[in-house]
Motif scaffolding. Sequence first.
Motif, PDB file in Angstrom:
ATOM      1  N   LEU A 228      19.343  12.252  10.655  1.00 29.97           N
ATOM      2  CA  LEU A 228      18.417  11.440  11.431  1.00 29.97           C
ATOM      3  C   LEU A 228      17.078  11.061  10.907  1.00 29.97           C
ATOM      4  O   LEU A 228      16.437  10.234  10.852  1.00 29.97           O
ATOM      5  N   GLU A 229      16.598  12.648  10.738  1.00 31.38           N
ATOM      6  CA  GLU A 229      14.937  12.621  10.338  1.00 31.38           C
ATOM      7  C   GLU A 229      14.985  11.708   8.819  1.00 31.38           C
ATOM      8  O   GLU A 229      14.021  11.096   8.547  1.00 31.38           O
ATOM      9  N   ALA A 230      16.157  11.806   8.175  1.00 34.46           N
ATOM     10  CA  ALA A 230      15.991  11.287   6.493  1.00 34.46           C
ATOM     11  C   ALA A 230      16.137   9.626   6.749  1.00 34.46           C
ATOM     12  O   ALA A 230      15.252   9.035   6.113  1.00 34.46           O
ATOM     13  N   LEU A 231      16.896   9.179   7.817  1.00 32.60           N
ATOM     14  CA  LEU A 231      16.991   7.745   8.064  1.00 32.60           C
ATOM     15  C   LEU A 231      15.722   7.260   8.659  1.00 32.60           C
ATOM     16  O   LEU A 231      15.157   6.038   8.370  1.00 32.60           O
ATOM     17  N   GLN A 232      15.106   7.925   9.747  1.00 36.35           N
ATOM     18  CA  GLN A 232      13.782   7.579  10.240  1.00 36.35           C
ATOM     19  C   GLN A 232      12.811   7.467   8.967  1.00 36.35           C
ATOM     20  O   GLN A 232      11.852   6.802   9.022  1.00 36.35           O
ATOM     21  N   THR A 233      12.626   8.526   8.142  1.00 37.73           N
ATOM     22  CA  THR A 233      11.568   8.657   6.983  1.00 37.73           C
ATOM     23  C   THR A 233      11.948   7.351   6.163  1.00 37.73           C
ATOM     24  O   THR A 233      10.916   6.706   5.762  1.00 37.73           O
ATOM     25  N   LYS A 234      13.151   6.970   6.133  1.00 34.28           N
ATOM     26  CA  LYS A 234      13.386   6.051   5.101  1.00 34.28           C
ATOM     27  C   LYS A 234      12.852   4.628   5.679  1.00 34.28           C
ATOM     28  O   LYS A 234      12.505   3.797   5.076  1.00 34.28           O
ATOM     29  N   TYR A 235      13.237   4.228   6.858  1.00 27.52           N
ATOM     30  CA  TYR A 235      13.167   2.929   7.606  1.00 27.52           C
ATOM     31  C   TYR A 235      12.096   2.720   8.378  1.00 27.52           C
ATOM     32  O   TYR A 235      11.786   1.928   8.822  1.00 27.52           O
ATOM     33  N   PHE A 236      11.616   3.940   8.813  1.00 23.75           N
ATOM     34  CA  PHE A 236      10.188   3.933   9.946  1.00 23.75           C
ATOM     35  C   PHE A 236       9.074   4.610   9.367  1.00 23.75           C
ATOM     36  O   PHE A 236       9.147   5.513   8.772  1.00 23.75           O
ATOM     37  N   VAL A 237       8.210   3.966   9.837  1.00 24.06           N
ATOM     38  CA  VAL A 237       6.551   4.831   9.577  1.00 24.06           C
ATOM     39  C   VAL A 237       6.560   5.836  10.457  1.00 24.06           C
ATOM     40  O   VAL A 237       6.899   5.687  11.590  1.00 24.06           O
ATOM     41  N   THR A 238       5.803   6.932   9.954  1.00 28.43           N
ATOM     42  CA  THR A 238       5.504   8.020  10.911  1.00 28.43           C
ATOM     43  C   THR A 238       4.346   7.350  11.904  1.00 28.43           C
ATOM     44  O   THR A 238       3.794   6.524  11.751  1.00 28.43           O
ATOM     45  N   HIS A 239       4.025   8.244  12.767  1.00 30.46           N
ATOM     46  CA  HIS A 239       3.259   8.253  13.791  1.00 30.46           C
ATOM     47  C   HIS A 239       1.707   8.100  13.298  1.00 30.46           C
ATOM     48  O   HIS A 239       0.956   6.873  13.909  1.00 30.46           O
ATOM     49  N   ALA A 240       1.513   8.610  12.444  1.00 33.87           N
ATOM     50  CA  ALA A 240       0.047   8.566  11.511  1.00 33.87           C
ATOM     51  C   ALA A 240       0.053   7.290  10.856  1.00 33.87           C
ATOM     52  O   ALA A 240      -1.056   6.556  11.021  1.00 33.87           O
ATOM     53  N   GLN A 241       1.235   7.068  10.330  1.00 33.04           N
ATOM     54  CA  GLN A 241       0.887   5.637   9.633  1.00 33.04           C
ATOM     55  C   GLN A 241       1.083   4.582  10.268  1.00 33.04           C
ATOM     56  O   GLN A 241       0.179   3.658  10.112  1.00 33.04           O
ATOM     57  N   GLN A 242       1.654   4.535  11.351  1.00 33.60           N
ATOM     58  CA  GLN A 242       1.487   3.626  12.445  1.00 33.60           C
ATOM     59  C   GLN A 242       0.045   3.405  13.085  1.00 33.60           C
ATOM     60  O   GLN A 242      -0.531   2.134  13.000  1.00 33.60           O
ATOM     61  N   ILE A 243      -0.586   4.508  13.332  1.00 34.45           N
ATOM     62  CA  ILE A 243      -2.181   4.375  13.737  1.00 34.45           C
ATOM     63  C   ILE A 243      -2.835   3.839  12.650  1.00 34.45           C
ATOM     64  O   ILE A 243      -3.828   3.039  12.957  1.00 34.45           O
ATOM     65  N   THR A 244      -2.458   4.226  11.347  1.00 36.95           N
ATOM     66  CA  THR A 244      -3.476   3.798  10.230  1.00 36.95           C
ATOM     67  C   THR A 244      -3.307   2.143  10.110  1.00 36.95           C
ATOM     68  O   THR A 244      -4.152   1.407   9.974  1.00 36.95           O
ATOM     69  N   GLU A 245      -2.154   1.819   9.992  1.00 39.80           N
ATOM     70  CA  GLU A 245      -1.830   0.366   9.681  1.00 39.80           C
ATOM     71  C   GLU A 245      -2.625  -0.425  10.974  1.00 39.80           C
ATOM     72  O   GLU A 245      -3.097  -1.485  10.643  1.00 39.80           O
ATOM     73  N   ILE A 246      -2.196  -0.115  12.237  1.00 36.04           N
ATOM     74  CA  ILE A 246      -2.899  -0.700  13.124  1.00 36.04           C
ATOM     75  C   ILE A 246      -4.152  -0.661  13.162  1.00 36.04           C
ATOM     76  O   ILE A 246      -5.069  -1.825  13.337  1.00 36.04           O
ATOM     77  N   GLY A 247      -5.088   0.315  13.001  1.00 34.69           N
ATOM     78  CA  GLY A 247      -6.296   0.541  12.751  1.00 34.69           C
ATOM     79  C   GLY A 247      -6.933  -0.404  11.672  1.00 34.69           C
ATOM     80  O   GLY A 247      -7.805  -1.090  11.866  1.00 34.69           O
ATOM     81  N   GLU A 248      -6.114  -0.422  10.483  1.00 42.26           N
ATOM     82  CA  GLU A 248      -6.402  -1.448   9.603  1.00 42.26           C
ATOM     83  C   GLU A 248      -6.616  -3.027   9.858  1.00 42.26           C
ATOM     84  O   GLU A 248      -7.638  -3.703   9.752  1.00 42.26           O
TER      85      GLU A 248
END
Length: 144
Positions: free
Chosen positions: A56-76
């Motif tokens: 499950l973790e591998a799938l989430q890593t492959k298809y979803f962004v991490t919490h920190a990445q979400q914050i970074t993208e929305i912040g940008e």
Amino acid sequence: MPKVHTVEEQEKFIELRAKGKTLNEIGEELGITRQTLSKWCQEFEDEIVNGRALELEALQTKYFVTHAQQITEIGEQLLSVKEALKQRDLAEDMTTKELADYHLKLLTQLKALERKPSIRVKVDSHEYLMKQADEMYSTTNIDI
């Protein structure tokens, strides 16, 4: 005399089971009886559960962004929108109201992702207790 199975067969069983394969599918692939596979389900339950978690973790890593990445993208995006609002020309495709609404939406998303940071400090419990005792006795004016 029962057939002795190798560690490699057991590891392959755990891997296939963790990936969601049925006992029938695994039995066909490995050539092992369903009775043995059922016994292994109980025997290797923890390994299978852990394997599923890793899958499950591998799938989430492959298809979803991490919490920190979400914050970074929305912040940008938020910074981009703020800059666009500063330079707003009413002749643009998006109305000022639409852009301002988008700005508020991004702020709401960031707020939803907000987590309070916590800092841990290791304390020598003996030293801490002695300090607490000293403070308690010093406020009550009792000599020890």
